[in-house]
Design a protein around this motif. Structure first.
Motif, PDB file in Angstrom:
ATOM      1  N   SER A   1      38.208  32.419  23.357  1.00 20.43           N
ATOM      2  CA  SER A   1      38.403  33.551  24.432  1.00 20.43           C
ATOM      3  C   SER A   1      37.178  33.962  24.533  1.00 20.43           C
ATOM      4  O   SER A   1      36.690  34.370  25.760  1.00 20.43           O
ATOM      5  CB  SER A   1      39.458  34.417  23.942  1.00 20.43           C
ATOM      6  OG  SER A   1      40.540  33.624  23.197  1.00 20.43           O
TER       7      SER A   1
ATOM      8  N   GLN B   1      34.779  32.229  26.581  1.00 17.62           N
ATOM      9  CA  GLN B   1      35.110  32.264  27.998  1.00 17.62           C
ATOM     10  C   GLN B   1      34.710  33.806  28.674  1.00 17.62           C
ATOM     11  O   GLN B   1      34.123  33.555  29.711  1.00 17.62           O
ATOM     12  CB  GLN B   1      36.547  32.040  28.208  1.00 17.62           C
ATOM     13  CG  GLN B   1      36.980  30.800  27.996  1.00 17.62           C
ATOM     14  CD  GLN B   1      36.349  29.573  28.922  1.00 17.62           C
ATOM     15  OE1 GLN B   1      36.419  30.041  30.208  1.00 17.62           O
ATOM     16  NE2 GLN B   1      35.959  28.648  28.369  1.00 17.62           N
ATOM     17  N   PHE B   2      34.947  34.596  27.767  1.00 16.84           N
ATOM     18  CA  PHE B   2      34.593  36.047  28.339  1.00 16.84           C
ATOM     19  C   PHE B   2      33.009  36.246  28.546  1.00 16.84           C
ATOM     20  O   PHE B   2      32.585  36.708  29.462  1.00 16.84           O
ATOM     21  CB  PHE B   2      34.961  37.184  27.272  1.00 16.84           C
ATOM     22  CG  PHE B   2      34.767  38.259  27.774  1.00 16.84           C
ATOM     23  CD1 PHE B   2      35.766  39.062  28.448  1.00 16.84           C
ATOM     24  CD2 PHE B   2      33.753  39.071  27.293  1.00 16.84           C
ATOM     25  CE1 PHE B   2      35.374  40.426  28.945  1.00 16.84           C
ATOM     26  CE2 PHE B   2      33.426  40.470  27.622  1.00 16.84           C
ATOM     27  CZ  PHE B   2      34.148  41.071  28.684  1.00 16.84           C
TER      28      PHE B   2
ATOM     29  N   MET C   1      32.085  34.440  31.442  1.00 14.89           N
ATOM     30  CA  MET C   1      32.277  35.162  32.976  1.00 14.89           C
ATOM     31  C   MET C   1      31.304  36.398  32.976  1.00 14.89           C
ATOM     32  O   MET C   1      30.952  36.679  33.890  1.00 14.89           O
ATOM     33  CB  MET C   1      33.729  35.805  32.626  1.00 14.89           C
ATOM     34  CG  MET C   1      34.500  34.837  33.183  1.00 14.89           C
ATOM     35  SD  MET C   1      36.426  35.666  33.375  1.00 14.89           S
ATOM     36  CE  MET C   1      37.136  34.932  32.029  1.00 14.89           C
ATOM     37  N   PHE C   2      31.010  37.189  31.817  1.00 17.16           N
ATOM     38  CA  PHE C   2      30.348  38.374  31.923  1.00 17.16           C
ATOM     39  C   PHE C   2      28.657  38.168  32.299  1.00 17.16           C
ATOM     40  O   PHE C   2      28.191  38.674  33.032  1.00 17.16           O
ATOM     41  CB  PHE C   2      30.178  38.964  30.540  1.00 17.16           C
ATOM     42  CG  PHE C   2      29.263  39.960  30.121  1.00 17.16           C
ATOM     43  CD1 PHE C   2      29.758  41.424  30.952  1.00 17.16           C
ATOM     44  CD2 PHE C   2      28.058  39.828  29.581  1.00 17.16           C
ATOM     45  CE1 PHE C   2      28.953  42.531  30.834  1.00 17.16           C
ATOM     46  CE2 PHE C   2      27.295  41.002  29.776  1.00 17.16           C
ATOM     47  CZ  PHE C   2      27.781  42.296  30.140  1.00 17.16           C
TER      48      PHE C   2
ATOM     49  N   LYS D   1      27.974  35.542  33.962  1.00  8.97           N
ATOM     50  CA  LYS D   1      27.800  35.019  35.339  1.00  8.97           C
ATOM     51  C   LYS D   1      27.506  35.965  36.314  1.00  8.97           C
ATOM     52  O   LYS D   1      27.197  35.958  37.127  1.00  8.97           O
ATOM     53  CB  LYS D   1      29.040  34.195  35.610  1.00  8.97           C
ATOM     54  CG  LYS D   1      28.749  33.308  36.921  1.00  8.97           C
ATOM     55  CD  LYS D   1      30.181  32.298  37.151  1.00  8.97           C
ATOM     56  CE  LYS D   1      30.023  31.558  38.295  1.00  8.97           C
ATOM     57  NZ  LYS D   1      31.076  30.749  38.518  1.00  8.97           N
TER      58      LYS D   1
END
Ligand code: SF4
Ligand code: SF4
Lengths: 191, 701
Positions: A82, A85-86, A89-90, A92
């Motif tokens: 997780s 993934q986080f 995203m962050f 990006k």
């Protein structure tokens, strides 16, 4: 001094790849060129630090108090996956250039056993939070060092007259073995 | 225990999922769906050759309009078409480029490079300062092999990189990492328009050749038997190899580095051999041209400068139209330069190869009379190149100088074989020290005339080539050095003789300055014709506006049109000039070089509006390229070129004096070339002929 020894020990004496044999697949997969190796190594350092920073409190304030330490592996996997993934995203959103340059490496790290390995090792060694972070960082550096060394060797091997049966991964594995032996020479220097 | 485990995991999973779901909402980045579509079109090499950090960055750039559909260097035309379809645009023509290595290895002059422990070409930079990129400087590191994302480059057993032209995508990574510049990326336009710069690795011969022909490369290709490649190398800088191969006085040979060791390479002979090889094979080598760019350029004059400019412009994609005053194209090469030096059929064959590229010629159109700059501009020509040559012979300017049968050299040469087909029993006096003067002497002698020449200097100081003067003397002509005409003796307005006097230098030994007349040395001789060949200058009278003003600024020194030396631009920005109309009387290869230089200027002018300055142009021979001593291992005697006998020359007119050499001889001569770099050379050159009886090791010779 204590921290310095910890750093030396994690980076060289107990090198995560060459001595502990963790993270061998990215070690082989991303060591064809030095540039890539540096990218991968830096990404690993970053994620190992993050993962340790999250899993340490989880172990101490959730798993241990409630007596569910046996769930450690599965919980850690879940957290690391997780987390990656986080982070993806962050990055990006917040730092697109960094995200672009890390590119492929971020998802690759999700399945990197070195990250999980370090998270578990710090629990076994019962380090304090700060020590855990130092250990995690040093292990990451160890990974980077090993990766850069082998990628440099492999770049040279690419143009060396290697018999065709040994070309590519076979010769790389042989090199890794020899490097591993070399790292064993550090044994006994410190803990 | 099971229940609590499941519960804990469920809870943890739920929290993680919740956080990620919330994060994906908050951190969501809006992305144009076309980016993914475009990215899918790419082959995914992530090579970075396009200049973007990777394929996804390139796709984003295409969608943002910062890059064109043909951005991907790894993908071919199909990929560009697919991307263009997504973006709803058209694909523009993209010139293919490939990586190439010209280093041929060999045992080079290593000691020269031994500088503070550095024993390779990089020492050159340390020794001589400044960065030198050297096409001959491969040191076999193989960095290029490592970075190539397309497996297009590999090292040979002796450590030299070879590029697979089909696999190369011209991403440029290899050239970027090469420490010596031995590998470089180039495309046709770049190759055709590059002018030598000081930081290029230049062999002395290449520096001295006005057209900057890459002598060492084509000689090396010949040595390997690759005549096609050699011709292509030559045609990168000289579209008239047949004519140049016959007429060039070969300044390059005077500076060939092999002169220091034994005798220089017969560069000019090899040049002609390669050119003849194509003509003798009967078929033409096909040359590639870029598709038409839509830019039209007018060229005034179809001599060597005009043809050369047209050739280069057409190859890089423009549309040149040549306007010629006479009814044949070719300038002085056609009908003026005598047949025995440059046969007409050779010129025709050569010119045709340029027309075949799609160059249009309109003959019988005179500038200033039938067309003007304004009309050409109205017709859509974006630039004009003036290459009208130097056809005017200055008048004699002495008593009776305008009598009947006092002719200028050009009218005489044009009439050879027509009005002048038999001159037996006639006496012809030629005035001047130029190549044209020698052409007149030789042509008249061949037609049976008794010839004499009045030459105002000593032989060494003549502007004609040494060989030409020797050939004129061989035919029995009376060459009167250090004399000048005083007056023409005429009877009833027709020439009957000429009075002349001797000249002498102030210091006869050094022979400096202008010779002065010697008192009381006047003599006279009979003459049926006097041919003036003292000089040739540009006729600038035609470059006038209707009100009589000069169209362009003129060059005081040469009397021709003044231009910027690097861009060939005249005082009128869209008009360029080159060849003899700019330089005054000069050699053929200079005109070819001017044509190429002008083509570069015109290309940038019509495509970009301004002509980029060359950062470090090589204008004279770079001193460090002239080594003082050299160690070459093998001596091979310089080739002898067959010539027809003097007797034969007297009786026939058509025959060329020098013959051509044969293939094996040409290859052996090529092996004498040391393939010089700026400061290096291959000391082992010629080793493949070591077993021949006429080849020795230097220390045994
Ligand atoms: S050879 Fe060089 S330019 Fe060609 S594809 Fe490989 S790296 Fe790119
Ligand atoms: S030896 Fe070859 S490369 Fe060197 S100057 Fe002479 S012709 Fe040119």
């Amino acid at each position: 001094m204590e921290y310095f020894l910890l750093f030396i020990s994690a980076t060289f004496i107990n090198n995560i790849v060459l001595v502990q044999y963790l993270g061998a697949c990215p070690f082989m997969g991303t060591s064809k060129s030095t540039d890539v190796a540096i990218g991968m190594g830096s990404a690993v350092i970053f994620v190992i630090l993050m993962a340790t920073a999250f899993t340490w409190p989880l172990q101490h304030y959730v798993l241990d108090p409630y007596g569910i330490g046996y769930l450690q592996t599965i919980v850690f996997i879940l957290v690391i996956a997780s987390l990656v993934q986080f982070v993806e995203m962050f990055l990006k959103k917040a730092i697109p250039p960094l995200y672009k340059s890390l590119g492929l490496f971020l998802p690759l790290i999700t399945t990197n056993c070195a990250v999980l390995g370090v998270a578990i090792m710090v629990q076994r060694s019962e380090y304090s939070f700060v020590k855990s972070l130092v250990f995690a960082f040093s292990s990451g550096v160890g990974f980077l060092v090993a990766l850069v060394i082998i990628s440099s060797i492999r770049e040279r091997l690419d143009i060396a007259p290697v018999p065709s049966v040994f070309r590519g991964v076979p010769i790389a594995l042989i090199m890794a073995g020899i490097m591993s032996l070399a790292f064993f020479a550090f044994k006994g220097m410190a803990a | 225990m099971v229940t609590s485990s499941i519960l804990v995991l469920f809870l943890l999973g739920f929290i993680a999922a919740g956080i990620l779901a919330a994060a994906s909402k908050i951190l969501h980045v809006e992305e144009d769906p076309r980016i993914a579509l475009v990215e899918n079109c790419f082959p995914g090499a992530n090579c970075g050759g396009c200049g973007f950090p990777g394929c996804s960055a390139a796709a984003a750039a295409v969608v943002k309009g910062q890059a064109a559909p043909e951005v991907c260097v790894a993908g071919g035309a199909d990929i560009a078409t697919n991307i263009a379809a997504i973006m709803g645009t058209e694909v523009a023509f993209k010139e293919p480029k490939v990586a190439a290595n010209i280093c041929t290895g060999g045992s080079r002059a290593n000691l020269l490079f031994d500088y503070e422990g550095v024993e390779d070409c990089r020492a050159e930079a340390l020794l001589y300062g400044g960065e030198k990129s050297c096409g001959l400087g491969c040191i076999g590191l193989g960095s290029c092999v490592k970075v190539c994302g397309f497996d297009a480059i590999r090292l040979t057993d002796d450590g030299l990189p070879i590029v697979d032209m089909n696999a190369c995508r011209s991403c440029g990574k290899c050239a970027e990492v090469c420490p010596t510049g031995a590998v470089r990326i180039s495309g046709m336009t770049m190759d055709l328009l590059h002018l030598n710069e000081i930081d290029d690795c230049l062999a002395p011969c290449m520096q001295k050749c006005p057209a900057q022909i890459d002598v060492r490369t084509y000689i090396n290709q010949m040595k390997k038997g690759d005549m096609r490649g050699a011709l292509l190398t030559m045609k990168e800088r000289n579209p008239l190899p047949l004519a140049v191969g016959r007429l060039c006085p070969a300044p390059c040979e005077t500076i060939c580095r092999r002169n220091i060791a034994d005798e220089g390479v017969a560069i000019h002979t090899l040049h002609r051999f390669v050119a003849d090889w194509e003509m003798n094979s009967g078929s033409r080598l096909s040359l590639t041209c870029n598709p038409l760019s839509g830019h039209k350029v007018a060229i005034i004059g179809s001599g060597p400068a005009g043809l050369s400019c047209a050739y280069f412009l057409r190859r890089v994609g423009h549309q040149p139209v040549i306007f010629e005053k006479r009814d044949v194209a070719g300038g002085m090469m056609k009908g003026i330069i005598p047949e025995y030096r440059l046969p007409e059929k050779v010129v025709d064959w050569e010119i045709q190869s340029i027309f075949d590229l799609g160059v249009e010629v309109r003959t019988g159109v005179e500038f200033g009379k039938d067309i003007t700059v304004k009309q050409l501009e109205d017709e859509g020509f974006e630039a004009i190149f003036m290459a009208t040559g130097a056809w005017k012979v200055p008048a004699l300017g002495i008593e009776n100088g305008d009598s009947e049968n006092v002719l200028d050299a050009i009218s005489f040469l044009a009439g050879v074989g027509k009005e002048f087909s038999d001159l037996k029993g006639k006496k012809i006096v030629v005035i001047g020290d130029t190549n044209t003067a020698m052409d007149v002497v030789r042509s008249a002698s061949r037609l049976g005339a008794e010839t004499a020449a009045i030459i105002p200097c000593i032989q060494r100081k003549m502007s004609a080539n040494k060989k030409e003067v020797e050939r004129a003397a061989e035919l029995g002509s009376d060459l009167k050095f250090l004399t000048e005409p005083v007056r023409v003796i005429a009877e009833n307005g027709k020439v009957s003789g000429v009075e002349y006097r001797e000249l002498q230098y102030d210091d006869p030994k050094k022979a400096t300055g202008k010779p002065k007349p010697v008192e009381g040395s006047e003599q006279s001789m009979d003459a049926d014709y006097i041919i003036v060949a003292s000089d040739r200058v540009a006729d600038t009278d035609v470059f006038r506006t209707e009100s009589g003003e000069q169209l362009f600024e003129l060059d005081k020194k040469t009397g021709g049109i003044k231009t910027d030396p690097m861009t060939m631009q005249t005082s009128v920005p869209n008009v360029f000039a080159g060849g003899e109309v700019h330089t005054g009387r000069s050699i053929l290869i200079q005109a070819v070089a001017d044509g190429r230089c002008a083509a570069r200027g015109i290309h940038y002018f019509v495509t970009k509006g301004e002509i980029p300055e060359i950062s470090n142009p090589q204008l004279r021979v770079i001193p460090e390229s002239i080594l003082k001593n050299m160690e070459v291992i093998y001596t091979i005697p310089r080739i002898k070129v067959p010539e027809i006998s003097v007797e034969e020359r007297k009786s026939t007119f058509k025959e060329e004096v020098t013959g051509s050499i044969v293939y094996d001889e040409a290859r052996k001569e090529s092996s004498r070339c040391l393939r010089c770099g700026l400061t290096c050379y291959d000391s082992e050159a010629g080793a493949e002929y070591a077993a021949d009886s006429d080849v020795h090791k230097f220390n045994e010779a």
